[in-house]
Design a protein around this motif. Structure first.
Motif, short mmCIF file in Angstrom:
data_model
loop_
_atom_site.label_atom_id
_atom_site.label_comp_id
_atom_site.label_asym_id
_atom_site.label_seq_id
_atom_site.Cartn_x
_atom_site.Cartn_y
_atom_site.Cartn_z
N MET A 71 59.70 90.69 30.58
CA MET A 71 60.99 90.66 29.88
C MET A 71 60.80 91.05 28.42
O MET A 71 59.77 90.73 27.83
N GLY A 72 61.82 91.67 27.85
CA GLY A 72 61.88 91.83 26.42
C GLY A 72 62.32 90.51 25.78
O GLY A 72 62.83 89.62 26.47
N ARG A 73 62.15 90.38 24.48
CA ARG A 73 62.48 89.13 23.80
C ARG A 73 63.95 88.77 23.95
O ARG A 73 64.29 87.62 24.20
N HIS A 74 64.85 89.75 23.82
CA HIS A 74 66.28 89.45 23.92
C HIS A 74 66.67 89.01 25.33
O HIS A 74 67.54 88.16 25.50
N THR A 75 66.05 89.57 26.33
CA THR A 75 66.30 89.14 27.71
C THR A 75 65.79 87.71 27.90
O THR A 75 66.47 86.88 28.50
N TYR A 76 64.61 87.44 27.37
CA TYR A 76 64.04 86.09 27.48
C TYR A 76 64.89 85.07 26.74
O TYR A 76 65.10 83.96 27.22
N GLN A 77 65.39 85.45 25.56
CA GLN A 77 66.16 84.53 24.73
C GLN A 77 67.66 84.73 24.87
O GLN A 77 68.41 84.52 23.92
N VAL A 78 68.11 85.12 26.04
CA VAL A 78 69.53 85.30 26.29
C VAL A 78 70.26 84.00 25.93
O VAL A 78 69.72 82.91 26.16
N PRO A 79 71.46 84.10 25.35
CA PRO A 79 72.19 82.88 25.00
C PRO A 79 72.32 81.93 26.19
O PRO A 79 72.70 82.34 27.28
N GLY A 80 71.96 80.67 25.96
CA GLY A 80 72.01 79.67 27.03
C GLY A 80 70.86 79.77 28.00
O GLY A 80 70.87 79.12 29.04
N GLY A 81 69.85 80.56 27.65
CA GLY A 81 68.72 80.77 28.54
C GLY A 81 67.77 79.59 28.63
O GLY A 81 67.91 78.60 27.91
N LEU A 82 66.84 79.68 29.53
CA LEU A 82 65.86 78.63 29.78
C LEU A 82 64.53 78.99 29.13
O LEU A 82 64.18 80.17 29.02
N ALA A 83 63.76 77.99 28.73
CA ALA A 83 62.47 78.22 28.10
C ALA A 83 61.46 78.86 29.06
O ALA A 83 60.61 79.64 28.66
N VAL A 110 57.61 90.51 26.02
CA VAL A 110 57.14 91.48 25.04
C VAL A 110 57.86 91.21 23.73
O VAL A 110 59.08 91.31 23.66
N SER A 111 57.09 90.83 22.71
CA SER A 111 57.68 90.51 21.41
C SER A 111 56.60 90.46 20.34
O SER A 111 55.51 89.94 20.58
N SER A 112 56.92 91.00 19.18
CA SER A 112 56.00 90.87 18.05
C SER A 112 56.37 89.69 17.17
O SER A 112 55.62 89.32 16.27
N SER A 113 57.52 89.07 17.42
CA SER A 113 58.00 88.00 16.54
C SER A 113 58.16 86.64 17.21
O SER A 113 58.31 85.64 16.52
N LEU A 114 58.11 86.58 18.53
CA LEU A 114 58.30 85.32 19.24
C LEU A 114 57.12 84.39 18.96
O LEU A 114 55.97 84.80 19.07
N ILE A 115 57.42 83.16 18.58
CA ILE A 115 56.36 82.24 18.18
C ILE A 115 56.10 81.16 19.21
O ILE A 115 55.00 80.97 19.68
#
Length: 190
Positions: A70-82, A93-98
């Motif tokens: 997943m891309g970061r935005h797909t992973y962090q979709v509003p209301g999404g799960l951890a 895939v993300s250079s900024s996800l911590i």
């Protein structure tokens, strides 16, 4: 002969080519109808773990995929799960996800190289869940497009391939139509 795992871009898309609204939400898609039984039966591995449990599919075997990308935005979709797909190996895939759960790996660089490595491993295929930018970047490695085409028009949003992509031909290998108006179309790299 070595059989490589396929990278399969399996995603819902509107008639005008969008996988989500501009804000990343996807509630304009159709979530009721006979196509949902098709997804549950054939692709239980693509349902979030929480939904699998609610539908009594928690013990359903993964039929097609054992890995999700997943891309970061797909992973962090509003209301999404951890950890949305705990029944799969999860990569974001993300250079900024911590901060991610222990079962979600982050690919920070050389996504092409890492996906090539994943394709060489033993196992089921790799599901490219989204998003459009990641799909455009990975287009040279995508073997199969499995599109759930919904009979809706968003007008604007996140495109199926969001970014520079070279012309790539795919051949339709399967089509399945549902009374709900949704169609599943399978295309293999030509």
């Amino acid at each position: 002969m070595i059989c490589m795992r396929k990278l399969v871009y399996y995603v819902a898309v509107t008639l005008d080519g969008f996988i989500a609204a501009e804000d990343g939400t996807f509630d304009g898609f159709i979530f009721e109808g006979d196509h949902m039984a098709g997804i549950n039966a054939e692709y239980p591995d693509t349902l979030p773990t929480q939904f699998r449990s609610a539908l009594g599919l928690e013990d359903a075997p993964n039929r097609h995929f054992d890995t999700v990308l997943m891309g970061r935005h797909t992973y962090q979709v509003p209301g999404g799960l951890a950890s949305p797909y705990a029944h799969l190996r999860q990569f974001v895939v993300s250079s900024s996800l911590i901060d991610t759960p222990h079962d979600v790996a982050v690919i920070r660089q050389d996504v092409i190289g890492r996906v090539r490595e994943l394709k060489e491993e033993d196992g089921l295929d790799i599901w490219l869940c989204g998003g459009g930018k990641l799909a455009a970047e990975l287009l040279p490695l995508i073997d199969t497009l499995l599109l759930k085409i919904h009979p809706v028009v968003f007008g604007r949003g996140i495109p199926l391939f969001d970014g520079k992509a070279d012309i790539t031909k795919f051949a339709r290998t399967n089509a399945q139509l549902f009374e709900s108006g949704v169609s599943f179309m399978t295309y293999e790299r030509g």
